[in-house]
Motif scaffolding. Structure first.
Motif, mmCIF file in Angstrom:
data_model
loop_
_atom_site.group_PDB
_atom_site.id
_atom_site.type_symbol
_atom_site.label_atom_id
_atom_site.label_comp_id
_atom_site.label_asym_id
_atom_site.label_seq_id
_atom_site.Cartn_x
_atom_site.Cartn_y
_atom_site.Cartn_z
ATOM 1 N N GLU A 23 9.000 21.878 36.090
ATOM 2 C CA GLU A 23 7.680 21.853 35.453
ATOM 3 C C GLU A 23 7.777 21.230 34.062
ATOM 4 O O GLU A 23 6.925 20.436 33.668
ATOM 5 C CB GLU A 23 7.103 23.273 35.366
ATOM 6 N N GLN A 66 8.523 17.334 34.311
ATOM 7 C CA GLN A 66 7.376 16.524 34.690
ATOM 8 C C GLN A 66 6.102 17.379 34.608
ATOM 9 O O GLN A 66 5.595 17.837 35.625
ATOM 10 C CB GLN A 66 7.561 15.963 36.098
ATOM 11 N N HIS A 95 6.829 18.732 45.837
ATOM 12 C CA HIS A 95 5.486 19.037 45.373
ATOM 13 C C HIS A 95 5.167 18.306 44.073
ATOM 14 O O HIS A 95 4.059 17.807 43.901
ATOM 15 C CB HIS A 95 5.339 20.551 45.214
ATOM 16 N N LYS A 96 6.111 18.225 43.162
ATOM 17 C CA LYS A 96 5.898 17.564 41.868
ATOM 18 C C LYS A 96 6.016 16.045 41.982
ATOM 19 O O LYS A 96 5.820 15.340 41.003
ATOM 20 C CB LYS A 96 6.909 18.068 40.834
ATOM 21 N N ARG A 97 6.373 15.560 43.156
ATOM 22 C CA ARG A 97 6.553 14.121 43.396
ATOM 23 C C ARG A 97 7.675 13.530 42.540
ATOM 24 O O ARG A 97 7.607 12.375 42.117
ATOM 25 C CB ARG A 97 5.230 13.378 43.213
ATOM 26 N N ARG A 132 0.799 20.986 39.354
ATOM 27 C CA ARG A 132 1.487 21.964 38.511
ATOM 28 C C ARG A 132 2.216 22.999 39.361
ATOM 29 O O ARG A 132 1.788 23.302 40.474
ATOM 30 C CB ARG A 132 0.490 22.663 37.598
ATOM 31 N N LEU A 133 3.277 23.551 38.804
ATOM 32 C CA LEU A 133 3.963 24.688 39.414
ATOM 33 C C LEU A 133 3.510 25.999 38.761
ATOM 34 O O LEU A 133 3.654 27.062 39.352
ATOM 35 C CB LEU A 133 5.484 24.541 39.279
ATOM 36 N N GLU A 152 -0.167 17.461 36.681
ATOM 37 C CA GLU A 152 -0.491 17.668 38.097
ATOM 38 C C GLU A 152 0.498 16.958 39.006
ATOM 39 O O GLU A 152 0.954 15.876 38.674
ATOM 40 C CB GLU A 152 -1.913 17.183 38.378
#
Length: 192
Positions: free
Chosen positions: A53, A56, A1-3, A61-62, A59
């Motif tokens: 989080e 990194q 999700h955070k890439r 965001r967690l 966006e």
């Protein structure tokens, strides 16, 4: 999700992967998730999502940028890890870590009842398309726990996974399963 680039390693309870010396060096509690970032290893999902989080920020965001919403998300992560995960761990111990010939129907049923009760509470708490409103660490904390319970249900057929979740949580599970982050990290042998 955070890439964030990652390499996924599939683990197996049955193959004894969680008891290997290499894995125990990463997590002496013999559980996943575990991340290894260079020479740093970290386990426990809440710690991992906060670490990612912080590593990194920005966006996607967690955790919300808004203080009060972030507080709610952190509370819900703790609820998932404390209340749902405790019930889940009882089921894991009763089914996955106990040879089938020693399964206790009473112990399994009690753990399953606790999971159903906890999911009934989550059914009333869901705040939109995702658990806390927007997709967040809460979703990425609870989803794998429920997925494991569903997986255990395949090993113990009388545990009917469809009975576990109400309409809100069932719709949430479908939304989670459609996310690329979930599709890319779901163990191949759990699909289908």
């Amino acid at each position: 999700h955070k890439r964030i680039p990652y390499e996924l390693e599939t683990m197996s309870y049955d193959a004894g992967d969680f008891k290997s010396p290499a894995f125990i060096a990463l997590n002496p509690r013999h559980r996943v998730p575990v991340i290894v970032d260079g020479d740093f290893a970290l386990y426990e999902s809440a710690a991992i999502v906060e670490y990612l989080e912080d590593k990194q920020p920005g966006e996607p965001r967690l955790f919300s940028a808004e203080l009060r919403q972030r507080g709610i998300e952190r509370r819900m992560v703790r609820e998932a890890d404390q209340y749902f995960a405790t019930a889940m761990e009882h089921l894991v111990e009763a089914v996955l870590f106990t040879p089938q010939e020693r399964w206790s129907e009473e112990r399994i049923s009690a753990a399953y009842a606790d999971i159903k009760q906890e999911l009934a509470m989550w059914e009333t708490m869901i705040a939109g398309d995702y658990l806390a409103g927007a997709l967040s660490a809460v979703d990425f904390t609870l989803y794998p726990q429920i997925a494991l319970v569903r997986r255990i249900g395949k090993r113990k057929p009388r545990l009917v996974a469809a009975e576990l979740t109400g309409p809100n949580m069932s719709a949430w599970m479908r939304r989670m399963e459609a996310l690329p982050a979930i599709q890319n990290t779901c163990p191949p042998h759990w699909r289908g």
